[in-house]
Structure formats: C-alpha cells, structure tokens
Motif scaffolding. Structure first.
Motif, PDB file in Angstrom:
ATOM      1  N   THR A 153      14.873  40.834  55.368  1.00 14.82           N
ATOM      2  CA  THR A 153      14.489  40.049  54.195  1.00 14.82           C
ATOM      3  C   THR A 153      15.171  40.596  52.954  1.00 14.82           C
ATOM      4  OG1 THR A 153      12.315  39.524  55.154  1.00 14.82           O
ATOM      5  CG2 THR A 153      12.554  39.288  52.773  1.00 14.82           C
ATOM      6  N   THR A 154      15.777  39.700  52.174  1.00 12.07           N
ATOM      7  CA  THR A 154      16.426  40.077  50.917  1.00 12.07           C
ATOM      8  C   THR A 154      15.810  39.250  49.793  1.00 12.07           C
ATOM      9  OG1 THR A 154      18.504  40.526  52.074  1.00 12.07           O
ATOM     10  CG2 THR A 154      18.605  40.263  49.685  1.00 12.07           C
ATOM     11  N   GLU A 155      15.151  39.915  48.873  1.00 10.83           N
ATOM     12  CA  GLU A 155      14.457  39.202  47.791  1.00 10.83           C
ATOM     13  C   GLU A 155      15.460  38.529  46.857  1.00 10.83           C
ATOM     14  OE1 GLU A 155      11.650  40.373  44.004  1.00 10.83           O
ATOM     15  OE2 GLU A 155      11.142  41.253  45.959  1.00 10.83           O
ATOM     16  N   VAL A 156      15.164  37.279  46.512  1.00 10.50           N
ATOM     17  CA  VAL A 156      16.001  36.510  45.599  1.00 10.50           C
ATOM     18  C   VAL A 156      15.338  36.374  44.239  1.00 10.50           C
ATOM     19  CG1 VAL A 156      17.039  34.240  45.166  1.00 10.50           C
ATOM     20  CG2 VAL A 156      17.045  35.196  47.480  1.00 10.50           C
ATOM     21  N   LEU A 157      14.048  36.053  44.257  1.00  4.64           N
ATOM     22  CA  LEU A 157      13.354  35.744  43.008  1.00  4.64           C
ATOM     23  C   LEU A 157      11.867  36.014  43.163  1.00  4.64           C
ATOM     24  CD1 LEU A 157      13.624  34.320  40.147  1.00  4.64           C
ATOM     25  CD2 LEU A 157      12.986  32.216  41.337  1.00  4.64           C
ATOM     26  N   ARG A 158      11.269  36.615  42.151  1.00  7.29           N
ATOM     27  CA  ARG A 158       9.820  36.830  42.110  1.00  7.29           C
ATOM     28  C   ARG A 158       9.309  36.137  40.849  1.00  7.29           C
ATOM     29  NH1 ARG A 158       6.326  40.950  44.283  1.00  7.29           N
ATOM     30  NH2 ARG A 158       8.208  41.768  45.312  1.00  7.29           N
ATOM     31  N   GLU A 159       8.318  35.278  40.996  1.00  7.90           N
ATOM     32  CA  GLU A 159       7.837  34.531  39.837  1.00  7.90           C
ATOM     33  C   GLU A 159       6.341  34.250  39.921  1.00  7.90           C
ATOM     34  OE1 GLU A 159       9.378  30.572  39.503  1.00  7.90           O
ATOM     35  OE2 GLU A 159       9.112  30.129  41.618  1.00  7.90           O
ATOM     36  N   GLU A 160       5.761  34.009  38.764  1.00 10.23           N
ATOM     37  CA  GLU A 160       4.349  33.662  38.685  1.00 10.23           C
ATOM     38  C   GLU A 160       4.151  32.233  39.180  1.00 10.23           C
ATOM     39  OE1 GLU A 160       0.693  33.335  35.392  1.00 10.23           O
ATOM     40  OE2 GLU A 160       2.770  33.689  34.733  1.00 10.23           O
ATOM     41  N   VAL A 161       3.023  31.984  39.805  1.00 16.49           N
ATOM     42  CA  VAL A 161       2.640  30.630  40.193  1.00 16.49           C
ATOM     43  C   VAL A 161       1.506  30.206  39.270  1.00 16.49           C
ATOM     44  CG1 VAL A 161       1.708  29.169  42.015  1.00 16.49           C
ATOM     45  CG2 VAL A 161       3.364  30.958  42.576  1.00 16.49           C
ATOM     46  N   LEU A 162       1.666  29.065  38.638  1.00 16.36           N
ATOM     47  CA  LEU A 162       0.730  28.589  37.622  1.00 16.36           C
ATOM     48  C   LEU A 162      -0.223  27.547  38.180  1.00 16.36           C
ATOM     49  CD1 LEU A 162       3.444  28.092  34.864  1.00 16.36           C
ATOM     50  CD2 LEU A 162       1.872  30.033  35.046  1.00 16.36           C
ATOM     51  N   LEU A 163      -1.352  27.396  37.509  1.00 18.39           N
ATOM     52  CA  LEU A 163      -2.260  26.300  37.817  1.00 18.39           C
ATOM     53  C   LEU A 163      -1.821  25.094  37.007  1.00 18.39           C
ATOM     54  CD1 LEU A 163      -4.919  25.221  39.122  1.00 18.39           C
ATOM     55  CD2 LEU A 163      -6.058  25.890  36.990  1.00 18.39           C
ATOM     56  N   ALA A 164      -1.580  23.979  37.675  1.00 18.40           N
ATOM     57  CA  ALA A 164      -1.157  22.747  37.006  1.00 18.40           C
ATOM     58  C   ALA A 164      -2.291  21.732  37.059  1.00 18.40           C
ATOM     59  CB  ALA A 164       0.085  22.171  37.674  1.00 18.40           C
ATOM     60  N   VAL A 165      -2.585  21.132  35.903  1.00 15.94           N
ATOM     61  CA  VAL A 165      -3.644  20.121  35.815  1.00 15.94           C
ATOM     62  C   VAL A 165      -3.100  18.922  35.064  1.00 15.94           C
ATOM     63  CG1 VAL A 165      -5.442  21.906  35.817  1.00 15.94           C
ATOM     64  CG2 VAL A 165      -4.615  20.985  33.637  1.00 15.94           C
ATOM     65  N   PRO A 166      -3.613  17.729  35.325  1.00 15.15           N
ATOM     66  CA  PRO A 166      -3.138  16.551  34.581  1.00 15.15           C
ATOM     67  C   PRO A 166      -3.606  16.596  33.134  1.00 15.15           C
ATOM     68  CG  PRO A 166      -4.956  15.957  36.031  1.00 15.15           C
ATOM     69  CD  PRO A 166      -4.606  17.374  36.355  1.00 15.15           C
ATOM     70  N   LEU A 167      -2.839  15.959  32.262  1.00 16.87           N
ATOM     71  CA  LEU A 167      -3.266  15.858  30.865  1.00 16.87           C
ATOM     72  C   LEU A 167      -4.601  15.126  30.803  1.00 16.87           C
ATOM     73  CD1 LEU A 167       0.110  14.935  29.109  1.00 16.87           C
ATOM     74  CD2 LEU A 167      -0.918  17.198  29.456  1.00 16.87           C
ATOM     75  N   GLY A 168      -5.484  15.599  29.956  1.00 11.63           N
ATOM     76  CA  GLY A 168      -6.816  15.002  29.874  1.00 11.63           C
ATOM     77  C   GLY A 168      -7.840  15.717  30.739  1.00 11.63           C
ATOM     78  N   ILE A 249       2.206  17.441  32.326  1.00 10.17           N
ATOM     79  CA  ILE A 249       1.265  18.286  33.061  1.00 10.17           C
ATOM     80  C   ILE A 249       0.948  19.486  32.189  1.00 10.17           C
ATOM     81  CG2 ILE A 249       1.027  19.847  35.051  1.00 10.17           C
ATOM     82  CD1 ILE A 249       2.737  17.963  36.662  1.00 10.17           C
ATOM     83  N   ALA A 250      -0.293  19.959  32.245  1.00 12.39           N
ATOM     84  CA  ALA A 250      -0.679  21.171  31.529  1.00 12.39           C
ATOM     85  C   ALA A 250      -0.683  22.339  32.509  1.00 12.39           C
ATOM     86  CB  ALA A 250      -2.060  21.002  30.904  1.00 12.39           C
ATOM     87  N   TYR A 251      -0.115  23.468  32.075  1.00 12.50           N
ATOM     88  CA  TYR A 251      -0.027  24.656  32.934  1.00 12.50           C
ATOM     89  C   TYR A 251      -0.900  25.769  32.379  1.00 12.50           C
ATOM     90  CZ  TYR A 251       4.063  22.442  35.065  1.00 12.50           C
ATOM     91  OH  TYR A 251       4.915  21.570  35.710  1.00 12.50           O
ATOM     92  N   LEU A 252      -1.586  26.473  33.270  1.00  9.13           N
ATOM     93  CA  LEU A 252      -2.441  27.583  32.890  1.00  9.13           C
ATOM     94  C   LEU A 252      -2.096  28.805  33.739  1.00  9.13           C
ATOM     95  CD1 LEU A 252      -4.319  24.783  32.921  1.00  9.13           C
ATOM     96  CD2 LEU A 252      -6.107  26.390  32.268  1.00  9.13           C
ATOM     97  N   HIS A 253      -2.319  29.980  33.173  1.00 10.07           N
ATOM     98  CA  HIS A 253      -2.216  31.212  33.943  1.00 10.07           C
ATOM     99  C   HIS A 253      -3.524  31.385  34.705  1.00 10.07           C
ATOM    100  CE1 HIS A 253       1.469  32.372  31.857  1.00 10.07           C
ATOM    101  NE2 HIS A 253       0.875  32.040  30.734  1.00 10.07           N
ATOM    102  N   LEU A 254      -3.433  31.563  36.010  1.00  9.53           N
ATOM    103  CA  LEU A 254      -4.621  31.774  36.824  1.00  9.53           C
ATOM    104  C   LEU A 254      -4.888  33.272  36.915  1.00  9.53           C
ATOM    105  CD1 LEU A 254      -6.717  30.194  38.436  1.00  9.53           C
ATOM    106  CD2 LEU A 254      -5.272  30.443  40.450  1.00  9.53           C
ATOM    107  N   GLN A 255      -6.088  33.665  36.534  1.00  7.00           N
ATOM    108  CA  GLN A 255      -6.439  35.080  36.524  1.00  7.00           C
ATOM    109  C   GLN A 255      -6.696  35.568  37.947  1.00  7.00           C
ATOM    110  OE1 GLN A 255      -6.301  36.904  33.649  1.00  7.00           O
ATOM    111  NE2 GLN A 255      -5.503  34.989  32.811  1.00  7.00           N
ATOM    112  N   ALA A 256      -5.604  35.730  38.681  1.00  5.98           N
ATOM    113  CA  ALA A 256      -5.658  36.216  40.061  1.00  5.98           C
ATOM    114  C   ALA A 256      -4.412  37.077  40.285  1.00  5.98           C
ATOM    115  CB  ALA A 256      -5.694  35.059  41.044  1.00  5.98           C
ATOM    116  N   PRO A 257      -4.572  38.335  40.650  1.00  3.35           N
ATOM    117  CA  PRO A 257      -3.419  39.247  40.742  1.00  3.35           C
ATOM    118  C   PRO A 257      -2.383  38.860  41.783  1.00  3.35           C
ATOM    119  CG  PRO A 257      -5.399  40.242  41.684  1.00  3.35           C
ATOM    120  CD  PRO A 257      -5.836  38.991  40.991  1.00  3.35           C
ATOM    121  N   THR A 258      -2.768  38.067  42.768  1.00  2.00           N
ATOM    122  CA  THR A 258      -1.816  37.703  43.834  1.00  2.00           C
ATOM    123  C   THR A 258      -1.190  36.338  43.612  1.00  2.00           C
ATOM    124  OG1 THR A 258      -3.580  36.731  45.188  1.00  2.00           O
ATOM    125  CG2 THR A 258      -3.092  39.069  45.521  1.00  2.00           C
TER     126      THR A 258
END
Length: 295
Positions: A153-168, A249-258
């Motif tokens: 395995t060769t890592e390419v990219l590490r990124e946060e995964v966000l919570l996406a919710v519809p506007l409203g 779409i509205a994006y939020l940071h999910l308070q979960a370390p994983t």
C-alpha cells in the motif's frame, strides 16, 4: 503444454459458467468445452464438477488454478519488463477503484499526455478489488480502505470526511456537530463493502449508535446529488467541497476522530510494476495531491 488452454481455464474458473466464459473469450461454447476437456485429459484429472453449463472448481482445479495464475502472471510480467527494456512508450494499465469519479479528470489529462498507454478501469467493492488484484486482472487498485497486509500500500492522499446536509436542514447553519446529534437522521451512503458505508458504520458504532440508512448505492459520487435533493444527509470527502464550492450543500465538521479517509494505491508485492503503471501512478498521485481530481 500450450498457453491458450491455460488462459481459457483461468476465465472458466473465474466465471464457473461455460457460456459466460465463452462470451468473454469470443469463442463458441462447444469449442471452449473441448479445450477444457483436452486440458483435463492431458492432466489426467477433472478440474471441474459439471452441472450443464454451470461448472464448479473441484480440489484439483483449485490447486491447478493457483499454479496457473502464478505462471501466467510471471509470463505477463516478463513481457511488460521486456517492453520497458526496449524503451517502448506503450502498454496497458488495469485499475480498480471503488469510485471512478476520482479518476476522471486525472485520466483525461493522462491520455492526452500518454496516447500510447491504454487505461482500463473497473469499479467494485474493496473485497472484489482485492480478488481482482490477486488474480492478476488489475495492476493496481485505488482504494479508500485498508488492504490486506500481504498487499503493498502506498498512501496518496489523507483528508477529512465532512458531514453534508441539504440547505434548509436544521444543522445547515452550524460549523460542526457530534455523532449523537444525528440519531434517527436519514443517511445516504453506499452499499456494504464501499468506503463510505464502512466509515459511516464505524463512526456511529464508536458513539454506540446505528445509522438510519435511507438510501444505498454502489457509486460514492452519487451521494452528493441525493443530499442536494433533500433526501437525507451523508459523509462526503473534503475533496468534493473543494472541487465544487458552489454546490447547494452545507458541510460540517463531524466531531469524530476517525472521520477521515486515506486514499492509497494497492498492488501485489511480487508483481512487476511496468513503466506504464509507474507513470500512471505518479500522474494520478500528483493530480490528486494537487486537488485537481473529480470527487
């Protein structure tokens, strides 16, 4: 022993169905059946248990397949290595990924820069990707899930995964939230075996909860369209927000370390890495790290 019957045997063993194997090989069913019968006669043992057009590998066939995969894999690697030594700027790269949207933009530019290299893409769940890789059907996998330690395995990219919710949505004005606040919310995610579903289940389990799944699909990139339509909420990689900043779409940071994903190239350790594969892997890595890919 001729190589053609061995190639035919591989395909029949994979499908365990004569007509499907014949269709892939572009040969008639009777011709394929005769080739397999001659191979069995030469070996002195049956390789399949038969029920009409359906065949199933028996213990002889399973043992023989392991050797055939290894032998033909070595020959294929030798051919690629000789082409590299001859300096030929051509070849084929077979790639499996859980989502093809990640590769669309990098592949478009790659083909323009390397017209002599043919790229074949296969979409599948992680487990099917590992199977294809071990059988030698693909050269590399672009994966968002951990692979078996026996694979490289060769890592390419590490990124946060966000919570996406519809506007409203009630959370649309927030910048972050906790997993416990999502109990009972309709979740849009992928089928089991794909990275979004695995991450969703893992994040909820860590909070002692089970997600309420309202939609399942086999293409992670479709999730954003369903969220935008107001059909639920879901987890979306940060890359998607960066590439489509005006998505409704509205994006939020999910308070979960994983709550992140690691995108990696995965390959068989013992397989020869052709020049075509190396060039492709370097191109995609640079493209993704530069933020110029699709979702």
């Amino acid at each position: 022993m001729d190589l053609l019957p061995l190639r035919y045997f591989q395909v029949v063993a994979r499908h365990e169905h004569i007509s499907r194997a014949a269709a892939e090989l572009h040969v008639s069913q009777p011709s394929l059946s005769r080739t397999i019968a001659r191979l069995e006669a030469e070996l002195g043992v049956p390789l399949f248990d038969r029920q009409g057009r359906h065949v199933r590998l028996n213990r002889f066939g399973a043992a023989f397949l392991r050797r055939v995969d290894r032998a033909l894999g070595e020959l294929d690697d030798a051919r690629r290595e000789l082409a590299d030594e001859a300096g030929e700027q051509r070849g084929t790269v077979a790639v499996a990924s859980e989502t093809l949207l990640t590769l669309i933009d990098p592949l478009t530019r790659f083909r323009a820069a390397h017209p002599g290299i043919d790229v074949r893409l296969y979409q599948s769940s992680a487990e099917v990707m590992w199977q294809r890789l071990r059988r030698g059907e693909v050269d590399v996998c672009l994966a968002s899930q951990p692979a078996d330690p026996s694979l490289e395995t060769t890592e390419v990219l590490r990124e946060e995964v966000l919570l996406a919710v519809p506007l409203g949505h009630r959370l649309a004005g927030r910048t972050s939230c906790h997993v416990e606040e999502l109990a009972g919310e309709p979740f849009i995610t992928t089928s089991p075996g794909y990275w979004q579903r695995d991450l969703t289940d893992r994040v909820f389990a860590a909070a002692g909860l089970t997600p309420t799944i309202s939609f399942e699909c086999d293409e992670p990139g479709v999730t954003a369209y369903l969220i935008r339509a107001g059909l639920g909420i879901g987890l979306i990689p940060e890359m998607a927000r960066r590439l489509a900043p005006h998505e409704p779409i509205a994006y939020l940071h999910l308070q979960a370390p994983t709550c992140h994903r690691v995108l990696s190239f995965v390959r068989r350790r013992e397989a020869y890495l052709s020049a075509a594969v190396r060039v492709f892997r370097e191109h995609v890595t640079e493209s993704l790290r530069g933020g110029r890919s699709a979702r």
